[in-house]
Write a protein that holds these residues in place. Structure first.
Motif, mmCIF file in Angstrom:
data_model
loop_
_atom_site.group_PDB
_atom_site.id
_atom_site.type_symbol
_atom_site.label_atom_id
_atom_site.label_comp_id
_atom_site.label_asym_id
_atom_site.label_seq_id
_atom_site.Cartn_x
_atom_site.Cartn_y
_atom_site.Cartn_z
ATOM 1 N N THR A 83 -9.710 -28.019 -4.999
ATOM 2 C CA THR A 83 -8.639 -28.156 -4.235
ATOM 3 C C THR A 83 -7.212 -28.485 -4.860
ATOM 4 O O THR A 83 -6.277 -28.394 -4.088
ATOM 5 C CB THR A 83 -8.786 -29.750 -3.310
ATOM 6 O OG1 THR A 83 -9.018 -30.586 -3.904
ATOM 7 C CG2 THR A 83 -10.272 -29.466 -2.570
ATOM 8 N N SER A 100 -9.860 -17.888 -8.079
ATOM 9 C CA SER A 100 -10.069 -17.450 -6.614
ATOM 10 C C SER A 100 -11.403 -17.903 -6.204
ATOM 11 O O SER A 100 -12.047 -18.676 -6.954
ATOM 12 C CB SER A 100 -10.135 -15.936 -6.673
ATOM 13 O OG SER A 100 -11.355 -15.614 -7.719
ATOM 14 N N ASN A 102 -11.753 -20.753 -4.035
ATOM 15 C CA ASN A 102 -11.499 -22.239 -4.074
ATOM 16 C C ASN A 102 -10.925 -22.345 -2.785
ATOM 17 O O ASN A 102 -11.099 -21.889 -1.551
ATOM 18 C CB ASN A 102 -11.041 -22.666 -5.388
ATOM 19 C CG ASN A 102 -11.792 -22.588 -6.421
ATOM 20 O OD1 ASN A 102 -12.725 -23.577 -6.642
ATOM 21 N ND2 ASN A 102 -11.725 -21.595 -7.368
ATOM 22 N N LYS A 103 -10.542 -23.803 -2.811
ATOM 23 C CA LYS A 103 -9.862 -24.485 -1.647
ATOM 24 C C LYS A 103 -8.358 -25.088 -1.722
ATOM 25 O O LYS A 103 -7.830 -25.997 -1.230
ATOM 26 C CB LYS A 103 -10.741 -25.425 -1.134
ATOM 27 C CG LYS A 103 -12.255 -25.210 -0.763
ATOM 28 C CD LYS A 103 -12.721 -26.340 -0.484
ATOM 29 C CE LYS A 103 -14.591 -25.771 -0.304
ATOM 30 N NZ LYS A 103 -15.319 -27.106 0.084
ATOM 31 N N VAL A 123 -5.186 -16.231 -7.285
ATOM 32 C CA VAL A 123 -5.706 -17.181 -6.480
ATOM 33 C C VAL A 123 -6.190 -16.709 -4.898
ATOM 34 O O VAL A 123 -5.766 -17.170 -4.016
ATOM 35 C CB VAL A 123 -4.426 -18.154 -6.374
ATOM 36 C CG1 VAL A 123 -4.457 -19.254 -7.416
ATOM 37 C CG2 VAL A 123 -3.041 -17.568 -5.865
ATOM 38 N N ASN A 126 -8.102 -18.455 -1.049
ATOM 39 C CA ASN A 126 -8.056 -19.822 -1.249
ATOM 40 C C ASN A 126 -7.341 -20.226 0.350
ATOM 41 O O ASN A 126 -7.345 -19.428 1.070
ATOM 42 C CB ASN A 126 -7.067 -20.255 -2.348
ATOM 43 C CG ASN A 126 -7.893 -20.421 -3.661
ATOM 44 O OD1 ASN A 126 -8.495 -21.631 -3.693
ATOM 45 N ND2 ASN A 126 -8.023 -19.542 -4.510
ATOM 46 N N ASN A 151 -5.412 -15.458 1.462
ATOM 47 C CA ASN A 151 -5.060 -16.714 1.919
ATOM 48 C C ASN A 151 -4.238 -16.720 3.126
ATOM 49 O O ASN A 151 -4.019 -15.641 3.784
ATOM 50 C CB ASN A 151 -3.789 -16.901 0.847
ATOM 51 C CG ASN A 151 -4.485 -17.607 -0.388
ATOM 52 O OD1 ASN A 151 -4.850 -18.839 -0.638
ATOM 53 N ND2 ASN A 151 -4.595 -16.672 -1.529
#
Length: 202
Positions: A83, A100, A102-103, A123, A126, A151
């Motif tokens: 996070t 990449s 993830n949260k 990233v 996310n 995103n």
């Protein structure tokens, strides 16, 4: 914990096929198959010469205990449960960073100033809702590859032009090479200085 595997020194020796860990430069700890996965980053202290570390497809919740890996050039922690981006400041030789799937919601302000050698940053997929987070990279001189697709902010049709206007060194954005026409369009769209961040007209 049930279903959790642990990174032990014995496991590392088994994976790399050597008794000494001192000269290992590449380590793959990806666990794509079902079953127990790593939740903690641990016991990597002896890998002093490690340059490439893959921790993808695990259940890691926190970036930790990597500060001694000062020779690290490539780090992959994609497909985990992160996070936050944290505790990477000592890795000043890092060139490729994949976070990449993830949260993650924000980009820390220290990242472009500490990871000054970074040339590829992923990233994608996310929870970053504000594209101005990436303006922090405007003074980066090595960043040439950036992936941000998936995103929330990428729903804005002008997000590519916005990023390209601020990130002049990026040559590949979301897997597509940046064209001269696109670069010119970014200047025309955002070079007037008359826009409100986060309220860009579609």
């Amino acid at each position: 914990y049930v279903g959790v595997r642990y990174i032990t020194e014995d496991l590392l020796k088994k994976l790399v096929g050597t008794i000494s860990l001192e000269y290992v430069t590449t380590l793959n700890l990806t666990l794509a198959k079902p079953g127990g996965k790593f939740k903690y980053i641990e016991n990597l202290e002896k890998l002093k010469r490690l340059e490439n570390l893959n921790l993808s497809k695990n259940n890691i919740e926190k970036i930790d205990r990597l500060s001694h890996l000062t020779r690290l050039k490539e780090l992959n922690i994609s497909d985990n449960c992160l996070t936050r981006i944290e505790n990477l400041q000592p890795l000043t030789n890092l060139q490729v960073l994949d976070l990449s799937h993830n949260k993650i919601k924000t980009i820390p302000s220290w990242l472009p100033t500490k990871l000054i050698q970074l040339r590829s940053f992923n990233v994608a997929e996310n929870n970053i809702a504000d594209m101005t987070e990436f303006v922090k990279f405007r003074d980066s001189i090595h960043l040439t590859t950036l992936k941000v697709s998936g995103n929330p902010f990428t729903d804005i049709s002008t997000y590519r032009l916005f990023l390209l206007y601020h990130l002049r060194t990026v040559e590949w954005l979301d897997g597509c090479e940046v064209s001269e026409d696109e670069r010119t369009s970014s200047q025309q769209r955002f070079g007037q200085g008359i826009y409100v961040l986060n309220k860009i007209l579609l």
